[in-house]
Design a protein around this motif. Structure first.
Motif, PDB file in Angstrom:
ATOM      1  N   LYS A  45       0.711  -1.338   0.154  1.00  0.00           N
ATOM      2  CA  LYS A  45       0.026  -0.100  -0.052  1.00  0.00           C
ATOM      3  C   LYS A  45       0.897   1.449   0.055  1.00  0.00           C
ATOM      4  CE  LYS A  45      -4.032   2.064   1.995  1.00  0.00           C
ATOM      5  NZ  LYS A  45      -5.179   1.797   3.247  1.00  0.00           N
ATOM      6  N   CYS A  46       1.804   1.205   0.844  1.00  0.00           N
ATOM      7  CA  CYS A  46       2.873   2.337   0.651  1.00  0.00           C
ATOM      8  C   CYS A  46       3.354   2.601  -0.716  1.00  0.00           C
ATOM      9  CB  CYS A  46       4.009   2.179   1.619  1.00  0.00           C
ATOM     10  SG  CYS A  46       3.497   2.345   3.513  1.00  0.00           S
ATOM     11  N   MET A  47       3.699   1.423  -1.248  1.00  0.00           N
ATOM     12  CA  MET A  47       4.295   1.499  -2.622  1.00  0.00           C
ATOM     13  C   MET A  47       3.444   1.667  -3.885  1.00  0.00           C
ATOM     14  SD  MET A  47       6.275  -1.601  -4.759  1.00  0.00           S
ATOM     15  CE  MET A  47       7.404  -1.772  -3.284  1.00  0.00           C
ATOM     16  N   TYR A  48       2.079   1.366  -3.598  1.00  0.00           N
ATOM     17  CA  TYR A  48       1.190   1.870  -4.714  1.00  0.00           C
ATOM     18  C   TYR A  48      -0.079   2.609  -4.379  1.00  0.00           C
ATOM     19  CZ  TYR A  48       3.611  -2.238  -6.947  1.00  0.00           C
ATOM     20  OH  TYR A  48       4.508  -2.919  -7.545  1.00  0.00           O
ATOM     21  N   GLY A  49      -0.445   2.404  -3.225  1.00  0.00           N
ATOM     22  CA  GLY A  49      -1.693   3.062  -2.808  1.00  0.00           C
ATOM     23  C   GLY A  49      -2.051   4.192  -2.504  1.00  0.00           C
ATOM     24  N   TYR A  50      -0.900   5.161  -2.298  1.00  0.00           N
ATOM     25  CA  TYR A  50      -1.134   6.621  -1.638  1.00  0.00           C
ATOM     26  C   TYR A  50      -0.743   7.373  -2.986  1.00  0.00           C
ATOM     27  CZ  TYR A  50      -0.971   4.536   2.855  1.00  0.00           C
ATOM     28  OH  TYR A  50      -1.412   3.725   3.972  1.00  0.00           O
ATOM     29  N   ASP A  51      -1.691   8.452  -3.074  1.00  0.00           N
ATOM     30  CA  ASP A  51      -1.540   9.336  -4.198  1.00  0.00           C
ATOM     31  C   ASP A  51      -0.904  10.781  -3.872  1.00  0.00           C
ATOM     32  OD1 ASP A  51      -2.398   9.859  -6.979  1.00  0.00           O
ATOM     33  OD2 ASP A  51      -3.392  11.694  -6.060  1.00  0.00           O
ATOM     34  N   ASP A  52      -0.846  10.813  -2.556  1.00  0.00           N
ATOM     35  CA  ASP A  52      -0.448  12.236  -1.926  1.00  0.00           C
ATOM     36  C   ASP A  52       0.700  12.026  -1.168  1.00  0.00           C
ATOM     37  OD1 ASP A  52      -0.758  14.169   0.556  1.00  0.00           O
ATOM     38  OD2 ASP A  52      -1.165  15.181  -1.254  1.00  0.00           O
ATOM     39  N   GLU A  53       1.725  12.579  -0.967  1.00  0.00           N
ATOM     40  CA  GLU A  53       2.881  12.333  -0.130  1.00  0.00           C
ATOM     41  C   GLU A  53       2.597  12.295   1.265  1.00  0.00           C
ATOM     42  OE1 GLU A  53       5.998  15.197  -1.282  1.00  0.00           O
ATOM     43  OE2 GLU A  53       5.885  14.478  -3.534  1.00  0.00           O
ATOM     44  N   TRP A  60       3.397   5.464   5.944  1.00  0.00           N
ATOM     45  CA  TRP A  60       4.556   4.821   6.623  1.00  0.00           C
ATOM     46  C   TRP A  60       4.955   4.643   8.055  1.00  0.00           C
ATOM     47  CZ3 TRP A  60       7.950   1.760   3.504  1.00  0.00           C
ATOM     48  CH2 TRP A  60       9.423   1.590   4.246  1.00  0.00           C
ATOM     49  N   ARG A  61       4.567   5.825   8.636  1.00  0.00           N
ATOM     50  CA  ARG A  61       4.718   5.708  10.115  1.00  0.00           C
ATOM     51  C   ARG A  61       3.854   4.907  10.641  1.00  0.00           C
ATOM     52  NH1 ARG A  61       4.662  11.427   9.358  1.00  0.00           N
ATOM     53  NH2 ARG A  61       2.495  11.516   9.528  1.00  0.00           N
ATOM     54  N   ASN A  62       2.709   4.910  10.300  1.00  0.00           N
ATOM     55  CA  ASN A  62       1.756   3.664  11.019  1.00  0.00           C
ATOM     56  C   ASN A  62       2.393   2.320  10.596  1.00  0.00           C
ATOM     57  OD1 ASN A  62      -0.065   5.521  11.655  1.00  0.00           O
ATOM     58  ND2 ASN A  62      -1.400   5.369   9.570  1.00  0.00           N
ATOM     59  N   ARG A  77      16.874   2.324   4.812  1.00  0.00           N
ATOM     60  CA  ARG A  77      17.568   2.641   3.482  1.00  0.00           C
ATOM     61  C   ARG A  77      16.533   2.559   2.556  1.00  0.00           C
ATOM     62  NH1 ARG A  77      20.751  -1.934   5.009  1.00  0.00           N
ATOM     63  NH2 ARG A  77      19.770  -2.916   3.311  1.00  0.00           N
ATOM     64  N   VAL A  78      15.391   2.120   2.398  1.00  0.00           N
ATOM     65  CA  VAL A  78      14.484   1.915   1.304  1.00  0.00           C
ATOM     66  C   VAL A  78      13.659   3.149   1.493  1.00  0.00           C
ATOM     67  CG1 VAL A  78      12.100   0.925   0.991  1.00  0.00           C
ATOM     68  CG2 VAL A  78      14.162  -0.549   1.433  1.00  0.00           C
ATOM     69  N   TYR A  79      13.407   3.575   2.936  1.00  0.00           N
ATOM     70  CA  TYR A  79      12.573   4.987   3.103  1.00  0.00           C
ATOM     71  C   TYR A  79      13.376   6.257   2.451  1.00  0.00           C
ATOM     72  CZ  TYR A  79      10.409   8.942   5.344  1.00  0.00           C
ATOM     73  OH  TYR A  79      10.006  10.193   5.683  1.00  0.00           O
ATOM     74  N   SER A  80      14.773   6.142   2.659  1.00  0.00           N
ATOM     75  CA  SER A  80      15.695   7.167   2.148  1.00  0.00           C
ATOM     76  C   SER A  80      15.756   7.383   0.583  1.00  0.00           C
ATOM     77  CB  SER A  80      17.041   6.815   2.754  1.00  0.00           C
ATOM     78  OG  SER A  80      17.796   5.713   2.047  1.00  0.00           O
ATOM     79  N   VAL A  81      15.279   6.454   0.079  1.00  0.00           N
ATOM     80  CA  VAL A  81      15.065   6.340  -1.460  1.00  0.00           C
ATOM     81  C   VAL A  81      13.661   6.240  -1.894  1.00  0.00           C
ATOM     82  CG1 VAL A  81      17.572   5.698  -2.265  1.00  0.00           C
ATOM     83  CG2 VAL A  81      15.677   4.022  -1.718  1.00  0.00           C
ATOM     84  N   ARG A  82      12.808   6.567  -1.069  1.00  0.00           N
ATOM     85  CA  ARG A  82      11.464   6.621  -1.455  1.00  0.00           C
ATOM     86  C   ARG A  82      10.955   7.219  -2.754  1.00  0.00           C
ATOM     87  NH1 ARG A  82      12.499   9.985   2.350  1.00  0.00           N
ATOM     88  NH2 ARG A  82      11.659  11.912   2.613  1.00  0.00           N
TER      89      ARG A  82
END
Length: 325
Positions: A45-53, A60-62, A77-82
């Motif tokens: 969902k973090c990868m595909y589901g959110y249209d707004d930053e 991501w926090r949740n 590391r993944v979050y740093s290149v989101r």
């Protein structure tokens, strides 16, 4: 690769393959995906589901709090290149919907299917040309079917669907028709009309979020905050909702990309002179040597088993070399 792209092709947008990213996630966080865990679906969902930053940041926090992985170094590391894998950040790039290296992997698989250690350069290119020829044949077949078959309209009374069904390839038309179906789930929350400029806020049934659409009636220019056209090349359901609301009967010409139409391959390419490649005689000689070398070695192995056969072979070889010299 990332460092090289910044220096050599700085105007490009570098994205990460989502398939490989998911495989790495399973490798590093497989313990969180056991049983009834929803970690994988939440990560997708973090990868595909959110249209707004902002939605992405909250999701991501949740995710980190729900699974208690705030200190996980791989996720950090993944979050740093989101901006290279999250949909809300990829709206800045014209990706045509590509989120993985599937196309190149498919070509690699076709080539690997015929490669072996005994394949010389000439045979490789002969096989390679066969693969290319097959792909070109499939393209021609798809092009023929696109021109001959009539797509099924889910709303035969729609002027917009009739228009694009005659232009788009079957695959792109189905994607566009899906967006047209979704527009029925959209509604205009607010609208502001100033001269020829229309600003709308669109909401969807059972879907969180709002989308801002601006439409210039005179210039026929429309833009949605979801950036569907800017990233993929077809109009989104939010824009179609505004078109229907403003009684627009056809898609403006600039929003039908030629690359998605049946005429995409209609432009003739300039002729490129190709020199005839002469077969390398040295390479052919090498191939023959490789084929024949194992045979005398087997004779030598057999001759060395006894003194009698060894003497016989040595005597004949000596006679051969004496005559040769």
């Amino acid at each position: 690769m990332a460092k090289a792209l910044v220096e050599v092709i700085p105007e490009t947008y570098h994205g990460l393959c989502t398939w490989h990213l998911m495989q790495n996630g399973i490798k590093h966080l497989g313990n969180l995906m056991k049983g009834e865990s929803h970690f994988l679906s939440d990560f997708k969902k973090c990868m595909y589901g959110y249209d707004d930053e902002e939605q992405f940041e909250e999701g991501w926090r949740n995710l980190l709090e729900k699974f208690d992985v705030k200190e996980n170094t791989w996720l950090q590391r993944v979050y740093s290149v989101r901006e290279k894998w999250a949909s809300c950040y990829l709206k800045k790039a014209f990706t045509l919907g590509m989120r993985s290296t599937q196309l190149s992997e498919s070509v690699n698989a076709d080539i690997k299917s015929f490669i072996n250690v005994n394949l010389d350069l000439i045979k490789f290119f002969n096989r390679f040309e066969d693969v290319v020829e097959e792909k070109r044949y499939n393209e021609l077949k798809c092009e023929y079917e696109a021109r001959q078959k009539i797509p099924r309209l889910k709303n035969p009374y729609s002027d917009i669907l009739k228009q694009v069904s005659e232009l788009y390839t079957p695959t792109i038309f189905e994607l566009f028709q899906h967006e047209y179906e979704l527009f029925e789930a959209c509604s205009v929350k607010s609208i502001n009309v100033k001269a020829s400029l229309v600003d709308c806020v669109i909401v969807m049934v059972k879907d969180l979020g709002e989308w801002k659409v601006s439409f210039d009636l005179d210039k026929k220019i429309i833009h949605c905050s979801c950036c569907k056209f800017e990233t993929f090349g077809i109009l989104c359901c939010h824009c179609l909702r505004v078109f229907i609301h403003m009684d627009v009967k056809s898609v403006p010409e600039q929003y039908i990309l030629k690359r998605w139409t049946k005429l995409a391959r209609s432009v003739s390419l300039p002729n490129v002179s190709v020199r005839h490649v002469v077969e390398d005689s040295q390479l052919t000689s090498t191939q023959r040597r490789r084929d024949i070398c194992p045979r005398p070695m087997r004779v030598v192995d057999e001759a060395s088993r006894s003194q009698e056969t060894y003497t016989l072979l040595s005597k004949n070889l000596l006679i051969y070399w004496t005559r040769k010299c």
